[in-house]
Design an enzyme around this catalytic site. Sequence first.
Site, PDB file in Angstrom:
ATOM      1  N   ASN A  48       0.858  -1.176   0.000  1.00 48.77           N
ATOM      2  CA  ASN A  48       0.000   0.000   0.000  1.00 48.77           C
ATOM      3  C   ASN A  48       0.901   1.235   0.000  1.00 48.77           C
ATOM      4  O   ASN A  48       1.785   1.358   0.843  1.00 48.77           O
ATOM      5  CB  ASN A  48      -0.900  -0.048   1.238  1.00 48.77           C
ATOM      6  CG  ASN A  48      -1.917   1.066   1.273  1.00 48.77           C
ATOM      7  OD1 ASN A  48      -1.562   2.232   1.228  1.00 48.77           O
ATOM      8  ND2 ASN A  48      -3.178   0.712   1.386  1.00 48.77           N
ATOM      9  N   HIS A  59      -3.196   0.335  -3.528  1.00 48.35           N
ATOM     10  CA  HIS A  59      -3.304  -0.636  -2.438  1.00 48.35           C
ATOM     11  C   HIS A  59      -2.237  -1.710  -2.646  1.00 48.35           C
ATOM     12  O   HIS A  59      -1.611  -1.771  -3.710  1.00 48.35           O
ATOM     13  CB  HIS A  59      -4.693  -1.263  -2.437  1.00 48.35           C
ATOM     14  CG  HIS A  59      -5.777  -0.304  -2.053  1.00 48.35           C
ATOM     15  ND1 HIS A  59      -6.988  -0.733  -1.568  1.00 48.35           N
ATOM     16  CD2 HIS A  59      -5.843   1.048  -2.075  1.00 48.35           C
ATOM     17  CE1 HIS A  59      -7.758   0.303  -1.307  1.00 48.35           C
ATOM     18  NE2 HIS A  59      -7.081   1.405  -1.615  1.00 48.35           N
ATOM     19  N   GLU A  61      -2.534  -4.911  -3.155  1.00 55.27           N
ATOM     20  CA  GLU A  61      -2.871  -5.805  -4.257  1.00 55.27           C
ATOM     21  C   GLU A  61      -2.708  -5.128  -5.611  1.00 55.27           C
ATOM     22  O   GLU A  61      -2.210  -5.743  -6.563  1.00 55.27           O
ATOM     23  CB  GLU A  61      -4.309  -6.327  -4.107  1.00 55.27           C
ATOM     24  CG  GLU A  61      -4.535  -7.151  -2.858  1.00 55.27           C
ATOM     25  CD  GLU A  61      -4.948  -6.332  -1.638  1.00 55.27           C
ATOM     26  OE1 GLU A  61      -5.498  -6.922  -0.692  1.00 55.27           O
ATOM     27  OE2 GLU A  61      -4.732  -5.092  -1.620  1.00 55.27           O
ATOM     28  N   SER A  84      -7.456  -9.148   4.360  1.00 52.28           N
ATOM     29  CA  SER A  84      -8.615  -9.405   3.504  1.00 52.28           C
ATOM     30  C   SER A  84      -8.767  -8.261   2.513  1.00 52.28           C
ATOM     31  O   SER A  84      -8.775  -7.093   2.895  1.00 52.28           O
ATOM     32  CB  SER A  84      -9.879  -9.529   4.363  1.00 52.28           C
ATOM     33  OG  SER A  84     -11.025  -9.666   3.566  1.00 52.28           O
ATOM     34  N   CYS A  86     -10.066  -5.379   0.198  1.00 54.90           N
ATOM     35  CA  CYS A  86     -11.225  -4.484   0.184  1.00 54.90           C
ATOM     36  C   CYS A  86     -12.035  -4.753  -1.092  1.00 54.90           C
ATOM     37  O   CYS A  86     -11.641  -5.543  -1.939  1.00 54.90           O
ATOM     38  CB  CYS A  86     -10.754  -3.025   0.233  1.00 54.90           C
ATOM     39  SG  CYS A  86      -9.907  -2.495  -1.283  1.00 54.90           S
ATOM     40  N   CYS A  89     -10.026  -4.048  -4.349  1.00 57.26           N
ATOM     41  CA  CYS A  89      -9.069  -5.093  -4.701  1.00 57.26           C
ATOM     42  C   CYS A  89      -9.768  -6.414  -5.012  1.00 57.26           C
ATOM     43  O   CYS A  89      -9.312  -7.171  -5.869  1.00 57.26           O
ATOM     44  CB  CYS A  89      -8.042  -5.247  -3.587  1.00 57.26           C
ATOM     45  SG  CYS A  89      -7.020  -3.750  -3.403  1.00 57.26           S
ATOM     46  N   ASP A 149      -8.074   5.201   5.071  1.00 59.15           N
ATOM     47  CA  ASP A 149      -7.802   4.149   4.094  1.00 59.15           C
ATOM     48  C   ASP A 149      -9.043   3.321   3.792  1.00 59.15           C
ATOM     49  O   ASP A 149      -9.251   2.927   2.650  1.00 59.15           O
ATOM     50  CB  ASP A 149      -6.670   3.248   4.584  1.00 59.15           C
ATOM     51  CG  ASP A 149      -6.197   2.291   3.507  1.00 59.15           C
ATOM     52  OD1 ASP A 149      -5.777   2.777   2.437  1.00 59.15           O
ATOM     53  OD2 ASP A 149      -6.236   1.071   3.727  1.00 59.15           O
TER      54      ASP A 149
END
Length: 156
Positions: A48, A59, A61, A84, A86, A89, A149
Amino acid sequence: MPEPDTALYRRWLTTAIEEAEAGLAEGGIPIGAALIGRGGEVLGRGHNRRVQDDDPSVHGETAAFRNAGRQRSYAGTTMVTTLSPCWYCSGLIRQFGISRVVIGEAETFSGGHPWLAENGVEVVLLDDARCVGMMSGFIAARPELWNEDIGREGDA
């Protein structure tokens, strides 16, 4: 469906944790990820960078995905992430047909991984204590940045 190779997934998670630690050391949000190829190779890794780059779209990912470069197909690839994913993503994972997501933890934040599972993505949740500890510590130290965020303006 075959049993998940948890030992292999934990090795892959180490790459994502290294990225999360790098992000934290840079003053950012400690979420890291890696896109793993069909043969187990790291195609791309990232963390991130929304604080560092002043860009809310970077982010963990998305950074790993971008750093992997173009792929002809994402079938058979795995997104490994410390947290996990969001909805943003999760959408990326579905949009490009990434086959599996390996998640370090979903205790401090539970994003779109149930939706991914419902839509045919293999989801492996590792409940990794290192990931929980890193995010818990960050959230306690920087609640305003964490709430920014995840889109919780005004919460603290």
